[in-house]
Write an enzyme that holds these catalytic residues in place. Structure first.
Site, PDB file in Angstrom:
ATOM      1  N   GLN A 114       6.469  -5.104  15.744  1.00 30.51           N
ATOM      2  CA  GLN A 114       7.495  -4.254  15.176  1.00 30.51           C
ATOM      3  C   GLN A 114       6.905  -2.753  15.139  1.00 30.51           C
ATOM      4  O   GLN A 114       5.668  -2.826  14.054  1.00 30.51           O
ATOM      5  CB  GLN A 114       7.813  -4.964  14.033  1.00 30.51           C
ATOM      6  CG  GLN A 114       8.978  -4.253  12.931  1.00 30.51           C
ATOM      7  CD  GLN A 114       9.313  -4.926  11.865  1.00 30.51           C
ATOM      8  OE1 GLN A 114       8.497  -5.173  10.862  1.00 30.51           O
ATOM      9  NE2 GLN A 114      10.517  -5.745  11.560  1.00 30.51           N
ATOM     10  N   TYR A 195      12.899   1.511   4.752  1.00 26.53           N
ATOM     11  CA  TYR A 195      11.753   2.325   5.434  1.00 26.53           C
ATOM     12  C   TYR A 195      12.389   3.467   6.104  1.00 26.53           C
ATOM     13  O   TYR A 195      13.671   3.579   5.955  1.00 26.53           O
ATOM     14  CB  TYR A 195      10.778   1.315   6.274  1.00 26.53           C
ATOM     15  CG  TYR A 195      10.078   0.516   5.725  1.00 26.53           C
ATOM     16  CD1 TYR A 195       9.103   0.770   4.740  1.00 26.53           C
ATOM     17  CD2 TYR A 195      10.516  -1.022   5.529  1.00 26.53           C
ATOM     18  CE1 TYR A 195       8.425  -0.286   3.964  1.00 26.53           C
ATOM     19  CE2 TYR A 195       9.959  -2.069   4.795  1.00 26.53           C
ATOM     20  CZ  TYR A 195       8.613  -1.427   3.905  1.00 26.53           C
ATOM     21  OH  TYR A 195       8.171  -2.366   3.372  1.00 26.53           O
ATOM     22  N   ARG A 242      15.884  -4.008  14.174  1.00 24.90           N
ATOM     23  CA  ARG A 242      16.206  -4.621  12.897  1.00 24.90           C
ATOM     24  C   ARG A 242      16.882  -3.871  12.115  1.00 24.90           C
ATOM     25  O   ARG A 242      16.416  -2.579  11.598  1.00 24.90           O
ATOM     26  CB  ARG A 242      14.856  -5.369  12.538  1.00 24.90           C
ATOM     27  CG  ARG A 242      15.057  -6.393  11.359  1.00 24.90           C
ATOM     28  CD  ARG A 242      13.976  -6.788  10.682  1.00 24.90           C
ATOM     29  NE  ARG A 242      14.025  -8.098  10.136  1.00 24.90           N
ATOM     30  CZ  ARG A 242      13.657  -8.480   8.872  1.00 24.90           C
ATOM     31  NH1 ARG A 242      12.709  -7.819   8.300  1.00 24.90           N
ATOM     32  NH2 ARG A 242      13.906  -9.675   8.500  1.00 24.90           N
ATOM     33  N   GLY A 334      11.018 -16.593   7.813  1.00 24.49           N
ATOM     34  CA  GLY A 334       9.976 -16.038   7.306  1.00 24.49           C
ATOM     35  C   GLY A 334       9.027 -16.683   6.703  1.00 24.49           C
ATOM     36  O   GLY A 334       8.080 -17.224   7.412  1.00 24.49           O
ATOM     37  N   ARG A 335       8.974 -16.932   5.218  1.00 28.71           N
ATOM     38  CA  ARG A 335       8.039 -17.446   4.611  1.00 28.71           C
ATOM     39  C   ARG A 335       7.894 -19.131   4.961  1.00 28.71           C
ATOM     40  O   ARG A 335       6.773 -19.632   4.862  1.00 28.71           O
ATOM     41  CB  ARG A 335       8.333 -17.408   3.096  1.00 28.71           C
ATOM     42  CG  ARG A 335       7.818 -15.769   2.711  1.00 28.71           C
ATOM     43  CD  ARG A 335       8.142 -15.731   1.065  1.00 28.71           C
ATOM     44  NE  ARG A 335       8.103 -14.562   0.696  1.00 28.71           N
ATOM     45  CZ  ARG A 335       7.321 -13.995  -0.641  1.00 28.71           C
ATOM     46  NH1 ARG A 335       6.932 -14.979  -1.470  1.00 28.71           N
ATOM     47  NH2 ARG A 335       7.157 -12.775  -0.617  1.00 28.71           N
TER      48      ARG A 335
END
Length: 376
Positions: A114, A195, A242, A334-335
């Site tokens: 990424q 971002y 994304r 994810g986690r």
């Protein structure tokens, strides 16, 4: 470490659940299952952005995922967000990532890297050159930022000139080329989570009146140019994107998402990208359905699990199934993957999940809360 014990994950006996274990094609990539490991920055690179050997061990442990999306890597010295994140702009960083790719491939896995520029999410103390962050407009990040010397107020970023914008497009393209030099299987352009690319899409961070701001057409221009440049370097079949239309983190206003993101997909869908990755997706949202209708290619959805943490005992499995029903082709966890390197096997067998350790060791330099999570 938390003392909480996770309840057993749901079994995969229903036909909908079984889809998670079926292969799916994303552009040039043939995934053995529909479970994608979402990108999760854990600050295990050097201060100069070189991935450390521990990162190769970490990603290799999780190679049974259908696809791993590597953690965010900056395409330039000005793009650093926090200390000790990875880069993709020099040879040492490429070699560090090659070791990671080799470890994943040795276990039969697939890895895309990424590319993320922090924009206003940065600080001179967090990058090797002591550079001020760049952003679409001179709007400070609220809430401050973590640095090697502690939490500090974020600086007012330097508003990018059109020359800066053009240079950043070139940096993303070069980083994509470096990702393939590192033997990655593709790249994911990060236009989410507040971002730089996301900052151009939001009215709270983009106050420009030139060709990169003011109107929807202008706000999406930078993202379109970046994706087109990356595609020119590595091919659409190895390029993902994304987005996070609902994520208000990092001071992002999402009130114009219903206008901005459909327009962005209309502009990019004809390119034939490998996939669209929708972060914190909500299957019941009208906008999710609209994005699914407009996007002609594969769609990867990362379920919104809500706050506060810890994550649900099933790691988001039930939410993922809902997203499959709503039209997603693959689900990004994810986690759940962080704490369960063998998550695919646990979901397939209905085994209990290991809970995430919610402490600062998640972002430390060593193996704690990183490579020391148990396998079945």
């Amino acid at each position: 470490m938390t003392n909480e014990t996770a309840a057993p994950a749901g079994t995969a006996s229903a036909s909908t659940d079984r889809r998670l274990f079926e292969p799916v094609r994303l552009g040039a990539l043939e995934l053995p299952n529909r479970m994608v490991m979402a990108p999760m920055t854990r600050n295990r690179a050097t201060f100069a952005g070189v991935p450390l050997p521990l990162m190769a061990e970490y990603y290799g442990q999780r190679a049974t995922a259908g696809l791993i999306v590597g953690e965010a890597s900056t395409p330039s010295p000005a793009g650093f967000t926090y200390p000790e994140i990875a880069g993709l702009y020099d040879d040492a960083q490429v070699e560090g990532w090659r070791a990671v790719a080799d470890a994943v491939h040795a276990e039969g896995g697939l890895l895309v890297l990424q590319i993320e520029h922090g924009g206003r999410i940065g600080h001179p103390d967090n990058n090797p050159g002591g550079l001020l962050p760049l952003a679409p407009s001179a709007v400070r990040l609220p809430g401050g930022i973590h640095t090697p010397t502690g939490h500090q107020e974020a600086p007012v970023p330097v508003e990018m000139t059109e020359a800066d914008v053009k240079a950043a497009v070139g940096e993303f393209a070069a980083a994509a080329r470096n990702a393939l030099r590192a033997d990655a299987d593709g790249v994911e352009v990060h236009a989410a989570n507040g971002y730089l690319l996301n900052q151009f899409l939001s009215s709270s961070t983009n106050r420009r009146t030139d060709r990169y701001g003011d109107s929807v057409e202008n706000k999406i221009r930078f993202v379109v140019e970046v994706v087109e440049a990356v595609v020119a370097e590595v091919g659409a079949e190895r390029t993902g994107l994304r987005i996070s239309p609902w994520n208000t983190g990092n001071g992002i206003d999402v009130s114009d998402s219903e206008a901005v993101f459909p327009a962005l997909l209309d502009a990019l869908s004809p390119l034939g990208l490998a996939y669209l990755h929708v972060g914190r997706a909500l299957p019941g949202e009208a906008l999710f359905g609209e994005l699914r209708r407009r996007w002609a290619g594969p769609l990867v959805a990362n379920p919104e699990l809500g706050d506060p943490l810890p994550i649900p005992a099933d790691g988001g499995l039930s939410k993922g199934v809902e997203l499959l029903e709503a039209g997603a082709d693959a689900i990004a966890f994810g986690r759940a993957f962080l704490a369960n390197p063998d998550l695919v096997a646990r979901y397939e067998t209905g085994a209990a999940l290991t809970p995430v350790r919610e402490d600062r060791s998640m972002y430390g330099r060593g193996p704690e809360a990183y490579t020391d999570y148990p396998f079945l």
